[in-house]
Write a protein that holds these residues in place. Sequence first.
Motif: not given
Length: 279
Positions: A225-231, A263-265, A269-271, A273-279
């Motif tokens: 559900a959370n992949a770049a291609v959500p299927r 695109g799951v991995i 990884r991008e999420r 990275r973003q979480a680490a930047e916003n922490a």
Amino acid sequence: MSRVSIITGGAGGMGLATAKIVGQDHTLVLCDVRQDRLDTAAAALSDLGITATAVNCDVTDRSAVVRLFETASGIGPIASVIHTAGVSPSMGDAEYVNTTNALGTLNVNEVFFAAAREGSAIVNVASMASHMLPEELVPTKHFDLAFTDEKRFLAELLAACDIAGEEMRSGLAYSVSKTFVRWYSSSQAERFNSRGLRIVSVSPGSVDTEMGLLEADAGAGAMVANAAVPRWGKAEEMAELFAFCASDRAGYLTGTDILNDGGVIASMRERARQAAENA
């Protein structure tokens, strides 16, 4: 003589889908551990005009794998092996998962190395789960034991799962065993090339097969559900890639893993990275 392709796990979703493609221009030898599934798969292929020699074979039994390759070699030169045989965490305990996925891969590949002719290729099925496992949890230093002490090799893989609770051990064993598949397919590339052979692994994501759907409630559904291609991926999409990797068109491709996960991995990884930047 006809060029022969062996497909292990050939009665499973991805194996049968691959057989339908590869069987168009190769003579097929289909291997599976369950005779009833083999018979059904062979009948389905026959309906498409594809003849397959069905061999009941447990890939964890080296002597059985040798007999499989002897059967195939008796039909014609082995052009390729697509090794899809394996089990998911829901199908057994950690020892069973490690033995089937890791030792089974070792057996099929080592017999292929001994039996195949120059120009042949083998494609091993790993998993996106191996891309999610932190390096510090991977017993890489013990992987070489596979060539010298199989009993200790399997014991070390099982020991690596001790950090997990009982309910999580099979899942961790799956990731560890599939990481071994990736390691083997990379580390042995030069050795295989010395005999003119290619070796590649492919890491599917969550695939809409009977085995894949067993993990729908164990986290795979949420990742989809959370992949770049959500299927869910399709068995046919994996089969097309397997067939290409095994073909002469991929003659320069060896010693690598191809992640085919929708695109799951990449998303994870991008999420992160973003979480680490916003922490």
